[in-house]
Scaffold this active site. Sequence first.
Site, short mmCIF file in Angstrom:
data_model
loop_
_atom_site.label_atom_id
_atom_site.label_comp_id
_atom_site.label_asym_id
_atom_site.label_seq_id
_atom_site.Cartn_x
_atom_site.Cartn_y
_atom_site.Cartn_z
N THR A 18 0.74 -1.11 -0.10
CA THR A 18 0.13 0.01 0.01
C THR A 18 0.95 1.38 0.16
OG1 THR A 18 -1.85 -1.09 1.05
CG2 THR A 18 -1.86 1.31 1.37
N SER A 62 0.76 -5.68 12.87
CA SER A 62 0.38 -4.28 12.83
C SER A 62 1.40 -3.47 12.32
CB SER A 62 0.14 -3.99 14.45
OG SER A 62 1.21 -3.89 15.23
N LEU A 89 1.59 1.00 7.18
CA LEU A 89 1.74 1.25 5.70
C LEU A 89 3.05 1.82 5.39
CD1 LEU A 89 -1.90 2.46 4.93
CD2 LEU A 89 -1.11 0.33 5.04
N CYS A 109 -7.63 1.79 5.88
CA CYS A 109 -6.96 2.76 6.73
C CYS A 109 -7.84 3.50 7.52
CB CYS A 109 -6.54 3.76 5.59
SG CYS A 109 -5.33 3.03 4.45
N GLY A 138 -4.29 -15.62 8.07
CA GLY A 138 -3.94 -16.81 7.96
C GLY A 138 -5.09 -17.87 8.00
N GLY A 184 -7.44 -14.55 2.49
CA GLY A 184 -7.60 -14.77 3.72
C GLY A 184 -7.57 -16.50 4.01
N GLY A 185 -6.03 -16.49 4.21
CA GLY A 185 -5.63 -18.02 4.65
C GLY A 185 -5.39 -18.90 3.58
N THR A 243 -0.37 -14.82 3.96
CA THR A 243 0.25 -15.36 5.28
C THR A 243 1.19 -16.43 4.84
OG1 THR A 243 -1.54 -14.15 6.82
CG2 THR A 243 0.12 -16.08 7.40
#
Length: 307
Positions: free
Chosen positions: A47, A71, A74, A133, A220, A246-247, A269
């Site tokens: 990003t 965490s 960006l 964001c 993950g 997503g995983g 992930t």
Amino acid sequence: MINTHITLPGLDLKNPVMPASGTFGFGDVPAAKKFDLNDLGAMVIKTTTPKATSGNPQPQIAVLDDGVLNSVGLTNPGVDQVISEKLVPLRKQYPNLPIMASVGGDSESDYVEVAKKLSDSDLVNALEINVSCPNVAQGGMSFGVHPDVVEELTKKIKDVVDVPIYVKLTPNVTDIVAIAQAAEKGGADGISMINTVLGMDIDVQTRRPVLGHNVGGLSGEAVKPIAIRMISQVYQNVTLPIIGMGGISSAEDVIKFMLAGASAVAVGTAHFNDSIASKHIADSLPAELEKLGIDDINDLVGQVKFN
């Protein structure tokens, strides 16, 4: 011959697999030098914001039993440097690779500025709008939690760009379908979903959260059923193509996401355990399709058979 070719707005994909934004840098991480990025469907970059950002306090990443809590923030050098120092060499090395740039900011004007500059650079094929964001003008609440904000932001970006835009949805909402419909109403060309699920973990020795920022995004294996469910919901209620994530860690996962309604997928992930997971997944996809007797991957999209 099994067909894995997918055509999406702005993206002509030899296969449906790409790295998720933030997991492959700007195509300049060490793993990207281990193989030809043309083996993937597309490259999605980290990003980008108007000015350089340094991210959140350390520690930024915690590996859990069934996923990763992050965490990172960006972290990027700002849009002008991203174009001149990241995208120019990436495009020179890969003149035919579809590239999607991810857009972020603290305000609507930030998004519009970054999107316009990236579009005008003629170096990217599409934009992913990261609406997770925090919106400073709305007290820090994520842009992506209010349908009216998403619709308005999408419209403003569409007005200034010449490439298709994909709105990346946050799962941290009550009704993700309403957000997807708002993106569609605003003129989005596609949907990207899901972003990370907000979470927190605690170190029992120190009694402190494991992340320096206290909370972070969970990704993950743990979020995979959430992603599949949400993709299925959105697919049934909008007409836009979906890039699902997503995983995902295997070719079988790709097929699951496509059955739910995704037209393409992003791998994130899984790169923690296998730095070139996206390539391995893309390479193993034809054999997985053959096992299931599928000649054309496009035939999978949205074909889940509900009980």
